[in-house]
Design a protein around this motif. Structure first.
Motif, PDB file in Angstrom:
ATOM      1  N   GLY A  73      86.381  -5.618 -37.972  1.00 22.64           N
ATOM      2  CA  GLY A  73      87.225  -6.440 -38.841  1.00 22.64           C
ATOM      3  C   GLY A  73      87.127  -6.007 -40.279  1.00 22.64           C
ATOM      4  O   GLY A  73      86.754  -4.880 -40.600  1.00 22.64           O
ATOM      5  N   VAL A  74      87.450  -6.948 -41.167  1.00 19.16           N
ATOM      6  CA  VAL A  74      87.436  -6.668 -42.598  1.00 19.16           C
ATOM      7  C   VAL A  74      86.048  -6.935 -43.165  1.00 19.16           C
ATOM      8  O   VAL A  74      85.303  -7.718 -42.569  1.00 19.16           O
ATOM      9  CB  VAL A  74      88.494  -7.529 -43.334  1.00 19.16           C
ATOM     10  CG1 VAL A  74      89.888  -7.105 -42.925  1.00 19.16           C
ATOM     11  CG2 VAL A  74      88.279  -9.007 -43.118  1.00 19.16           C
ATOM     12  N   PRO A  75      85.730  -6.304 -44.282  1.00 22.25           N
ATOM     13  CA  PRO A  75      86.514  -5.320 -45.007  1.00 22.25           C
ATOM     14  C   PRO A  75      86.815  -4.093 -44.149  1.00 22.25           C
ATOM     15  O   PRO A  75      85.962  -3.646 -43.381  1.00 22.25           O
ATOM     16  CB  PRO A  75      85.624  -4.946 -46.188  1.00 22.25           C
ATOM     17  CG  PRO A  75      84.645  -6.063 -46.346  1.00 22.25           C
ATOM     18  CD  PRO A  75      84.445  -6.595 -44.974  1.00 22.25           C
ATOM     19  N   ALA A  76      88.022  -3.609 -44.312  1.00 19.41           N
ATOM     20  CA  ALA A  76      88.460  -2.433 -43.562  1.00 19.41           C
ATOM     21  C   ALA A  76      89.369  -1.584 -44.437  1.00 19.41           C
ATOM     22  O   ALA A  76      90.135  -2.114 -45.242  1.00 19.41           O
ATOM     23  CB  ALA A  76      89.192  -2.847 -42.288  1.00 19.41           C
ATOM     24  N   LEU A  77      89.255  -0.281 -44.264  1.00 20.23           N
ATOM     25  CA  LEU A  77      90.091   0.662 -44.996  1.00 20.23           C
ATOM     26  C   LEU A  77      91.172   1.198 -44.077  1.00 20.23           C
ATOM     27  O   LEU A  77      90.901   1.538 -42.922  1.00 20.23           O
ATOM     28  CB  LEU A  77      89.223   1.806 -45.524  1.00 20.23           C
ATOM     29  CG  LEU A  77      89.929   2.909 -46.315  1.00 20.23           C
ATOM     30  CD1 LEU A  77      88.992   3.478 -47.372  1.00 20.23           C
ATOM     31  CD2 LEU A  77      90.424   4.039 -45.420  1.00 20.23           C
ATOM     32  N   PHE A  78      92.397   1.273 -44.601  1.00 23.32           N
ATOM     33  CA  PHE A  78      93.535   1.805 -43.847  1.00 23.32           C
ATOM     34  C   PHE A  78      94.198   2.919 -44.648  1.00 23.32           C
ATOM     35  O   PHE A  78      94.549   2.720 -45.816  1.00 23.32           O
ATOM     36  CB  PHE A  78      94.577   0.707 -43.590  1.00 23.32           C
ATOM     37  CG  PHE A  78      94.082  -0.398 -42.713  1.00 23.32           C
ATOM     38  CD1 PHE A  78      94.281  -0.358 -41.337  1.00 23.32           C
ATOM     39  CD2 PHE A  78      93.404  -1.479 -43.254  1.00 23.32           C
ATOM     40  CE1 PHE A  78      93.820  -1.374 -40.521  1.00 23.32           C
ATOM     41  CE2 PHE A  78      92.938  -2.501 -42.448  1.00 23.32           C
ATOM     42  CZ  PHE A  78      93.140  -2.447 -41.079  1.00 23.32           C
ATOM     43  N   HIS A  79      94.374   4.075 -44.003  1.00 29.47           N
ATOM     44  CA  HIS A  79      95.149   5.158 -44.613  1.00 29.47           C
ATOM     45  C   HIS A  79      96.607   4.725 -44.708  1.00 29.47           C
ATOM     46  O   HIS A  79      97.077   3.879 -43.938  1.00 29.47           O
ATOM     47  CB  HIS A  79      95.019   6.427 -43.755  1.00 29.47           C
ATOM     48  CG  HIS A  79      95.750   7.596 -44.322  1.00 29.47           C
ATOM     49  ND1 HIS A  79      96.982   7.996 -43.839  1.00 29.47           N
ATOM     50  CD2 HIS A  79      95.446   8.436 -45.348  1.00 29.47           C
ATOM     51  CE1 HIS A  79      97.396   9.044 -44.539  1.00 29.47           C
ATOM     52  NE2 HIS A  79      96.480   9.325 -45.453  1.00 29.47           N
ATOM     53  N   LYS A  80      97.345   5.323 -45.636  1.00 34.45           N
ATOM     54  CA  LYS A  80      98.728   4.904 -45.885  1.00 34.45           C
ATOM     55  C   LYS A  80      99.649   5.053 -44.673  1.00 34.45           C
ATOM     56  O   LYS A  80     100.695   4.402 -44.618  1.00 34.45           O
ATOM     57  CB  LYS A  80      99.303   5.656 -47.085  1.00 34.45           C
ATOM     58  CG  LYS A  80      99.411   7.158 -46.901  1.00 34.45           C
ATOM     59  CD  LYS A  80      99.887   7.809 -48.196  1.00 34.45           C
ATOM     60  CE  LYS A  80      99.899   9.310 -48.102  1.00 34.45           C
ATOM     61  NZ  LYS A  80     100.258   9.933 -49.395  1.00 34.45           N
ATOM     62  N   THR A  81      99.258   5.865 -43.690  1.00 38.43           N
ATOM     63  CA  THR A  81     100.104   5.972 -42.498  1.00 38.43           C
ATOM     64  C   THR A  81     100.172   4.644 -41.751  1.00 38.43           C
ATOM     65  O   THR A  81     101.075   4.437 -40.935  1.00 38.43           O
ATOM     66  CB  THR A  81      99.579   7.061 -41.534  1.00 38.43           C
ATOM     67  OG1 THR A  81      98.189   6.836 -41.287  1.00 38.43           O
ATOM     68  CG2 THR A  81      99.781   8.454 -42.099  1.00 38.43           C
ATOM     69  N   PHE A  82      99.237   3.724 -42.042  1.00 34.77           N
ATOM     70  CA  PHE A  82      99.257   2.405 -41.382  1.00 34.77           C
ATOM     71  C   PHE A  82      99.921   1.331 -42.239  1.00 34.77           C
ATOM     72  O   PHE A  82     100.055   0.190 -41.791  1.00 34.77           O
ATOM     73  CB  PHE A  82      97.825   1.978 -41.010  1.00 34.77           C
ATOM     74  CG  PHE A  82      97.229   2.850 -39.950  1.00 34.77           C
ATOM     75  CD1 PHE A  82      97.568   2.679 -38.616  1.00 34.77           C
ATOM     76  CD2 PHE A  82      96.359   3.871 -40.289  1.00 34.77           C
ATOM     77  CE1 PHE A  82      97.041   3.507 -37.639  1.00 34.77           C
ATOM     78  CE2 PHE A  82      95.825   4.703 -39.314  1.00 34.77           C
ATOM     79  CZ  PHE A  82      96.171   4.518 -37.980  1.00 34.77           C
ATOM     80  N   PHE A  83     100.360   1.689 -43.441  1.00 39.72           N
ATOM     81  CA  PHE A  83     101.018   0.693 -44.296  1.00 39.72           C
ATOM     82  C   PHE A  83     102.246   0.075 -43.621  1.00 39.72           C
ATOM     83  O   PHE A  83     102.431  -1.144 -43.677  1.00 39.72           O
ATOM     84  CB  PHE A  83     101.397   1.295 -45.650  1.00 39.72           C
ATOM     85  CG  PHE A  83     100.224   1.598 -46.559  1.00 39.72           C
ATOM     86  CD1 PHE A  83      98.910   1.333 -46.179  1.00 39.72           C
ATOM     87  CD2 PHE A  83     100.434   2.161 -47.809  1.00 39.72           C
ATOM     88  CE1 PHE A  83      97.829   1.615 -47.023  1.00 39.72           C
ATOM     89  CE2 PHE A  83      99.373   2.442 -48.666  1.00 39.72           C
ATOM     90  CZ  PHE A  83      98.075   2.169 -48.271  1.00 39.72           C
ATOM     91  N   PRO A  84     103.105   0.876 -42.957  1.00 45.64           N
ATOM     92  CA  PRO A  84     104.264   0.261 -42.304  1.00 45.64           C
ATOM     93  C   PRO A  84     103.862  -0.802 -41.270  1.00 45.64           C
ATOM     94  O   PRO A  84     104.511  -1.852 -41.172  1.00 45.64           O
ATOM     95  CB  PRO A  84     104.988   1.439 -41.641  1.00 45.64           C
ATOM     96  CG  PRO A  84     104.596   2.620 -42.472  1.00 45.64           C
ATOM     97  CD  PRO A  84     103.173   2.356 -42.884  1.00 45.64           C
ATOM     98  N   GLU A  85     102.793  -0.546 -40.524  1.00 44.83           N
ATOM     99  CA  GLU A  85     102.343  -1.534 -39.542  1.00 44.83           C
ATOM    100  C   GLU A  85     101.793  -2.779 -40.224  1.00 44.83           C
ATOM    101  O   GLU A  85     102.048  -3.900 -39.781  1.00 44.83           O
ATOM    102  CB  GLU A  85     101.281  -0.935 -38.614  1.00 44.83           C
ATOM    103  CG  GLU A  85     101.868  -0.005 -37.567  1.00 44.83           C
ATOM    104  CD  GLU A  85     100.802   0.499 -36.597  1.00 44.83           C
ATOM    105  OE1 GLU A  85     100.182  -0.333 -35.909  1.00 44.83           O
ATOM    106  OE2 GLU A  85     100.592   1.720 -36.563  1.00 44.83           O
ATOM    107  N   LEU A  86     101.047  -2.590 -41.294  1.00 45.36           N
ATOM    108  CA  LEU A  86     100.525  -3.741 -42.033  1.00 45.36           C
ATOM    109  C   LEU A  86     101.676  -4.595 -42.571  1.00 45.36           C
ATOM    110  O   LEU A  86     101.585  -5.820 -42.614  1.00 45.36           O
ATOM    111  CB  LEU A  86      99.635  -3.269 -43.193  1.00 45.36           C
ATOM    112  CG  LEU A  86      98.266  -2.699 -42.800  1.00 45.36           C
ATOM    113  CD1 LEU A  86      97.622  -1.974 -43.982  1.00 45.36           C
ATOM    114  CD2 LEU A  86      97.336  -3.797 -42.293  1.00 45.36           C
ATOM    115  N   LEU A  87     102.753  -3.932 -42.946  1.00 40.22           N
ATOM    116  CA  LEU A  87     103.897  -4.649 -43.522  1.00 40.22           C
ATOM    117  C   LEU A  87     104.756  -5.356 -42.484  1.00 40.22           C
ATOM    118  O   LEU A  87     105.662  -6.108 -42.845  1.00 40.22           O
ATOM    119  CB  LEU A  87     104.763  -3.681 -44.346  1.00 40.22           C
ATOM    120  CG  LEU A  87     104.131  -3.211 -45.660  1.00 40.22           C
ATOM    121  CD1 LEU A  87     104.932  -2.065 -46.265  1.00 40.22           C
ATOM    122  CD2 LEU A  87     104.017  -4.365 -46.653  1.00 40.22           C
ATOM    123  N   THR A  88     104.480  -5.122 -41.201  1.00 38.37           N
ATOM    124  CA  THR A  88     105.271  -5.808 -40.163  1.00 38.37           C
ATOM    125  C   THR A  88     104.466  -6.859 -39.405  1.00 38.37           C
ATOM    126  O   THR A  88     104.968  -7.450 -38.457  1.00 38.37           O
ATOM    127  CB  THR A  88     105.847  -4.796 -39.147  1.00 38.37           C
ATOM    128  OG1 THR A  88     104.769  -4.044 -38.588  1.00 38.37           O
ATOM    129  CG2 THR A  88     106.831  -3.840 -39.803  1.00 38.37           C
TER     130      THR A  88
END
Length: 194
Positions: free
Chosen positions: A139-154
């Motif tokens: 779980g969090v804290p967790a780091l996400f590379h920008k390739t996962f930004f679209p998934e985070l935004l949905t």
């Protein structure tokens, strides 16, 4: 150097606790300020804080800090709306963001050292997701590379980033954080602050 930001999710109403958890005192200061100072001490930039419920009461406790404060008008829809709001705003602040660390405001034992370990897993070992492990979960804290930004935004509803970590388990590195199990949701949890 990769540009890594930190987003602190602090928009919830703390209904189970009965008072704003963001304003609980820990180490002589409100928890939200403590978390913001931990984020700043990690040297990640930018640092963003998403507020929602109790925003007017919380905001003064974040004065004079090198952070960006975002207001999530849809905070009552759940955690996903805060991730969406915060990440969109962070990308406006820094279009060159390579990765983001997601934090919540009610894990009092998060430290700059833990954040550095997440970043090391990303930079040195090349994992696109680096998550904290406690009580058998990632779980969090967790780091996400920008390739996962679209998934985070949905993400929708009261779903946080754990669902994305689960989906991409084979691409995720875990960093032990036993104290991560301690979050402040109920009056009983307050014993951990003393």
């Amino acid at each position: 150097m990769a540009r890594i930001g930190i987003l602190i999710l602090a928009a919830g109403a703390s209904t189970r606790l009965g008072q704003p958890k963001q304003l609980l005192f820990y180490q002589g200061k409100p928890l939200i300020r403590q978390m913001a100072e931990v984020a700043i001490a990690s040297n990640c930039q930018p640092v963003g804080v998403v507020l929602g419920a109790h925003a007017e009461a919380i905001k003064p406790h974040l004065s004079n800090l090198d952070i960006h404060i975002f207001y999530n008008e849809n905070w009552s829809r759940g955690m996903a709306s805060s991730i969406q709001c915060g990440l969109r705003e962070m990308l406006r602040v820094s279009v060159e963001l390579d990765a983001i660390v997601l934090m919540v405001c009610d894990q009092p034992f998060v430290s700059p050292d833990l954040i550095h370990k997440l970043i090391a897993g990303y930079r040195d070992l090349n994992y696109p997701i680096v998550a904290s492990e406690y009580a058998g979960i990632l779980g969090v804290p967790a780091l996400f590379h920008k390739t996962f930004f679209p998934e985070l935004l949905t993400l929708q509803g009261d779903v946080g980033a754990k669902s994305i970590i689960r989906q991409h388990h084979s691409h995720s590195l875990s960093i032990p954080f036993n104290q991560g199990i301690i979050d402040l949701d109920t009056p009983q949890d307050l014993q951990f602050l003393s």
